[in-house]
Scaffold this active site. Structure first.
Site, PDB file in Angstrom:
ATOM      1  NE  ARG A  93      -2.822  27.487  23.480  1.00  0.00           N
ATOM      2  CZ  ARG A  93      -2.712  26.501  24.359  1.00  0.00           C
ATOM      3  NH1 ARG A  93      -1.528  25.998  24.619  1.00  0.00           N
ATOM      4  NH2 ARG A  93      -3.767  26.023  24.989  1.00  0.00           N
ATOM      5  CB  VAL A  94       4.055  28.485  18.224  1.00  0.00           C
ATOM      6  CG1 VAL A  94       3.649  29.474  19.280  1.00  0.00           C
ATOM      7  CG2 VAL A  94       4.666  27.248  18.849  1.00  0.00           C
TER       8      VAL A  94
END
Length: 511
Positions: free
Chosen positions: A370-371
């Site tokens: 997600r990052v």
């Protein structure tokens, strides 16, 4: 040389004085029950949650339950000589572990005590094992990659420094191998930055598994920057419970010094079982699957300590790779879903891929970061940005193509290209690829340089391509590591050389 009588008298007086002082500053209680690594103690009216208790034989315990007429404590050592009626003292301290540079290269237990036979650890610094995670103001967004050296991860599920990326899958699918390869890869000069400090925390693992990890790290010269925290399957449940917290405190010491740290928890499903055992013995109310209701808080408070600090606070980071073992590919079980909701993405390892020999057995469709993509190098984004989409399309088409008798040219082209990418993504254990080598490989894929080659030759071709960029294109390597965008001239110059390598293999195949 003998000791004089007056010196002996002075020593005795000091010992009596210290003993009296200890009695004045500590509560004294009595063991009323001891079994299965748990002790109940009566008389400790001023005991605190998490406080260390001193039992006979220099065995410590940790307060986990405060009741009206007794204290429940988990024992952190050999319990064979502890009996009902024994005297117990409070210490006024919570559990602490030694920290510092002297810990590097050592194997320690959950209390930070050396168990590798190399003698004592020369450090006087200690830290509490349980601490509140850094606040939002102290943090900054993840902006620096943590290169694993594994092509499938760095290209499609990238990890950034300060991220929490879960490794999840059934038993014997290669979860630990991915974590160990990531540790080994840190010995390479990673983007011109300081070397990442690594901590491997073994929770409930067999001795043979831990020894295999230690041997692998030693063979690859990775122990110099690594700490092994070992709470194996034969350790008391209390030691398995505190092990990940101890390892995280060691990591926080380096983080606050401005260093990057990678910590592997192998694995948190066994940690949850150890905590469940302790909680049931302490008669805490069981919830779903008999786990206590605070198991989510336990793991979230642990993983929230992973952080990327602001530059004003040193810019250090703690990247965590928690491992969770599933049963029968059931990722919707209680502990897996808990940890998935806490982390910033997951690498799912498929037993089907493992059985097919597609190693590492990462299921790209069920894996996500997600990052990490925000921290990916500009060169990586240039050459590997579409690989994940192409591979997902291929897997979907390959499934449906089994039912088709004839495929159109476009579908066949996608399938052929997908098979090539899948072959390229295969990677042997302990055979990590440098960041510039990966960029070179995906640059060739992106520009169709590998199209039409025999899949049996693809490994040899990759090796030559990687050797070429590492040894003959210093300007290109510098651009990649400086996180700069590749120019068209640089790309074309390297692709010309790569085409020569591919042509040589094609000619040999035709002959």
């Amino acid at each position: 040389m003998s000791t004089r009588p007056d010196e002996i008298s002075q020593i005795i007086k000091e010992q009596i004085k210290n003993y009296k002082l200890q009695l004045e500053t500590s509560d004294v209680g009595t063991v009323i029950q001891v079994a299965d690594g748990i002790a109940r103690v009566h008389g400790l009216e001023n005991a605190m949650q998490g406080e260390l208790l001193l039992f006979p034989g220099e065995v410590y315990g940790m307060v986990l339950n405060l009741e009206e007429d007794n204290v429940g404590a988990v024992l952190l050592g050999d319990t064979s000589n502890i009996n009902e009626g024994d005297i117990v003292k409070t210490t006024g301290r919570v559990v602490e572990v030694p920290v510092g540079d002297a810990m590097l290269g050592r194997v320690v237990n959950a209390l930070g005590q050396p168990i590798d036979g190399k003698g004592p650890i020369e450090t006087t610094k200690t830290r509490q094992i349980e601490r509140v995670a850094s606040g939002v103001i102290a943090r900054k967004s993840v902006d620096t990659p943590l290169q694993t050296g594994i092509k499938a991860i760095d290209a499609m599920v990238p990890i950034g420094r300060g991220q929490r990326e879960l490794i999840i899958g059934d038993r014997n699918t290669g979860k630990t191998a991915i974590a160990i390869d990531t540790i080994i890869n840190q010995k390479k000069l990673d983007l011109g930055l300081k070397r990442v400090i690594c901590i491997y925390c073994a929770i409930g693992q067999r001795d043979s598994t831990v020894m295999s990890v230690i041997n692998t790290l030693q063979e690859n010269d990775a122990m110099d920057y690594t700490i092994i925290v070992n709470a194996n399957a034969t350790s008391p449940a209390g030691m398995q419970y505190i092990a990940p917290f101890s390892a995280t405190s060691m990591a926080e010491y380096f983080c606050e010094k401005g260093k990057a740290v990678l910590i592997v928890y192998d694995d948190l499903s066994k940690h949850a079982k150890a905590y469940r055992e302790i909680s049931l013995l302490l008669e805490k109310s069981p919830g779903r699957e008999a786990y206590p209701s605070d198991i989510f808080y336990l793991h979230s408070s642990l993983l929230e300590r992973s952080v990327k600090l602001r530059k004003e606070l040193g810019g250090g980071s703690i990247t965590s790779l928690p491992i969770i073992e599933t049963e029968g590919e059931n990722i919707s079980a209680y502990i897996p879903t808990n940890v998935i909701s806490i982390t910033d993405g997951q690498l799912y390892l498929s037993p089907i891929n493992f059985q097919k020999g597609l190693l590492p057995a990462i299921d790209i469709g069920r894996s996500v970061s997600r990052v990490g993509s925000k921290a990916q190098l500009k060169a990586f984004k240039q050459v590997a940005g579409t690989i994940s989409v192409e591979f997902s399309q291929f897997e979907e088409l390959e499934m449906f193509s089994r039912f088709a008798t004839k495929l159109d040219d476009m579908t066949q082209k996608i399938i052929n290209r997908g098979k090539l990418i899948r072959e390229i993504l295969k990677q042997d254990v302990n055979n990590t690829v440098s960041v510039e080598g990966q960029v070179a490989i995906f640059m060739c894929i992106n520009n169709n340089v590998f199209d039409g080659v025999n899949l049996k030759d693809i490994t040899k071709i990759q090796n030559e391509v990687v050797y070429e960029i590492e040894n003959n294109f210093p300007d290109l390597v510098r651009t990649i590591k400086n996180n700069e965008k590749l120019s068209t001239i640089q790309i074309q110059a390297f692709l010309e050389k790569a085409k020569e390598i591919v042509l040589k293999f094609k000619n040999n195949t035709e002959e």
